[in-house]
Design a protein around this motif. Structure first.
Motif, PDB file in Angstrom:
ATOM      1  N   SER A 147       0.791  -1.222  -0.041  1.00  0.00           N
ATOM      2  CA  SER A 147      -0.033  -0.011   0.183  1.00  0.00           C
ATOM      3  C   SER A 147       0.855   1.256  -0.077  1.00  0.00           C
ATOM      4  N   MET A 148       1.959   1.270   0.603  1.00  0.00           N
ATOM      5  CA  MET A 148       2.868   2.269   0.616  1.00  0.00           C
ATOM      6  C   MET A 148       4.305   1.661   0.320  1.00  0.00           C
ATOM      7  N   VAL A 149       4.982   2.525  -0.751  1.00  0.00           N
ATOM      8  CA  VAL A 149       6.386   2.128  -0.907  1.00  0.00           C
ATOM      9  C   VAL A 149       7.235   3.416  -1.108  1.00  0.00           C
ATOM     10  N   ASP A 150       7.981   3.554  -0.151  1.00  0.00           N
ATOM     11  CA  ASP A 150       9.089   4.813  -0.103  1.00  0.00           C
ATOM     12  C   ASP A 150      10.297   4.535  -0.503  1.00  0.00           C
ATOM     13  N   GLY A 151      11.135   5.370  -0.706  1.00  0.00           N
ATOM     14  CA  GLY A 151      12.756   5.081  -1.298  1.00  0.00           C
ATOM     15  C   GLY A 151      13.501   6.124  -0.740  1.00  0.00           C
ATOM     16  N   THR A 152      14.698   5.905  -0.842  1.00  0.00           N
ATOM     17  CA  THR A 152      15.713   6.803  -0.168  1.00  0.00           C
ATOM     18  C   THR A 152      16.950   6.981  -1.529  1.00  0.00           C
ATOM     19  N   THR A 153      17.348   8.229  -1.358  1.00  0.00           N
ATOM     20  CA  THR A 153      18.405   8.752  -2.389  1.00  0.00           C
ATOM     21  C   THR A 153      19.622   9.067  -1.439  1.00  0.00           C
ATOM     22  N   TRP A 154      20.855   9.573  -2.029  1.00  0.00           N
ATOM     23  CA  TRP A 154      21.904   9.893  -1.260  1.00  0.00           C
ATOM     24  C   TRP A 154      22.287  11.250  -1.754  1.00  0.00           C
ATOM     25  N   GLY A 155      22.129  12.421  -0.874  1.00  0.00           N
ATOM     26  CA  GLY A 155      22.546  13.561  -1.042  1.00  0.00           C
ATOM     27  C   GLY A 155      22.433  14.484  -2.371  1.00  0.00           C
ATOM     28  N   LYS A 156      21.337  14.180  -2.794  1.00  0.00           N
ATOM     29  CA  LYS A 156      20.981  14.849  -4.180  1.00  0.00           C
ATOM     30  C   LYS A 156      19.921  16.076  -4.081  1.00  0.00           C
ATOM     31  N   SER A 157      19.393  16.259  -2.895  1.00  0.00           N
ATOM     32  CA  SER A 157      18.233  17.002  -2.810  1.00  0.00           C
ATOM     33  C   SER A 157      18.620  18.010  -1.514  1.00  0.00           C
ATOM     34  N   PRO A 158      18.257  19.349  -1.642  1.00  0.00           N
ATOM     35  CA  PRO A 158      18.388  20.083  -0.357  1.00  0.00           C
ATOM     36  C   PRO A 158      17.213  19.565   0.615  1.00  0.00           C
ATOM     37  N   TYR A 159      16.290  18.779   0.262  1.00  0.00           N
ATOM     38  CA  TYR A 159      15.096  18.608   1.206  1.00  0.00           C
ATOM     39  C   TYR A 159      15.279  17.102   1.730  1.00  0.00           C
TER      40      TYR A 159
END
Length: 222
Positions: free
Chosen positions: A69-81
């Motif tokens: 029902s919910m799928v999140d993700g992570t990225t590494w240091g590419k966004s100011p947020y």
């Protein structure tokens, strides 16, 4: 997840992705399908999952095929947020996925503990370069009791990588967590990480998938 549905999803994904991604998908199609098949379906209504260092393929599959029902993700240091919303290329209708911009070796995710039922870490741990153990503890923190963590990494024991090691080179430029250029340092570091995970006092971990990948699942002996 269902093999037929997984294969159909990969074909659909190939049709909706940009041309520059087509060659990668053709080269890794069998591996991607086998990884999808190894991912468990959502165990209950409202199940939540997250992929570390995502590019969109697996969250879409876990949502469309796995029933999460919910799928999140992570990225590494590419966004100011630290928390943002993202649409993935080719997704129709366009859905919003929550993305955490954190380095799991250095930062905690801005989420409460025991939040996710399933965590996917596909082709990521070989890129850790600072403190892989911190990332593993963070995965453990945010996983529900009875949930699962699925870890996939390039096979250091395959014949091509063994030949590279015997030739005096490292198996892959992405094996970054090492003291020098010897692949044995990498293998020893990974072995120590999993030894410490198996020795953790809160419970135990067990291998649940085959030799081409590493899967660990949480038991309920808490």
């Amino acid at each position: 997840m269902d093999p037929i549905q997984c294969a159909a999803f990969v074909q659909k994904y190939k049709r909706i992705t940009p041309d520059e991604s087509q060659e990668y998908l053709r080269m890794h199609e069998r591996r991607l399908i086998s990884t999808l098949v190894a991912i468990p379906d959502a165990a209950h209504t409202g199940a939540r999952a997250i992929e570390f260092n995502t590019y969109g393929f697996f969250p879409l599959a876990m949502s469309d095929v796995g029933g999460y029902s919910m799928v999140d993700g992570t990225t590494w240091g590419k966004s100011p947020y630290k928390i943002s919303s993202k649409n993935f290329c080719g997704d129709l209708p366009q859905r919003i996925f929550r993305i955490f911009d954190v380095n799991p070796e250095k930062e905690m995710l801005p989420i409460e503990g025991s939040f996710y039922d399933f965590i996917l870490c596909a082709d990521v741990i070989e890129r850790f370069s600072v403190d892989p153990m911190a990332a593993f503890w963070e995965m453990n923190r945010i996983t529900n009791t009875g949930g699962a963590i699925f870890i996939v990494t390039p096979n250091a024991a395959c014949i091509n990588n063994v030949a590279r090691v015997l030739g005096g080179t490292i198996a892959s430029p992405y094996y970054r967590y090492r003291k020098n250029v010897l692949i044995l340092d990498v293998i020893w570091s990974i072995a120590r990480i999993f030894y410490r995970l198996h020795s953790r006092p809160q419970g135990s971990w067990s291998t649940v998938y085959g030799p081409s990948s590493v899967g660990v699942s949480r038991n309920q002996s808490y």
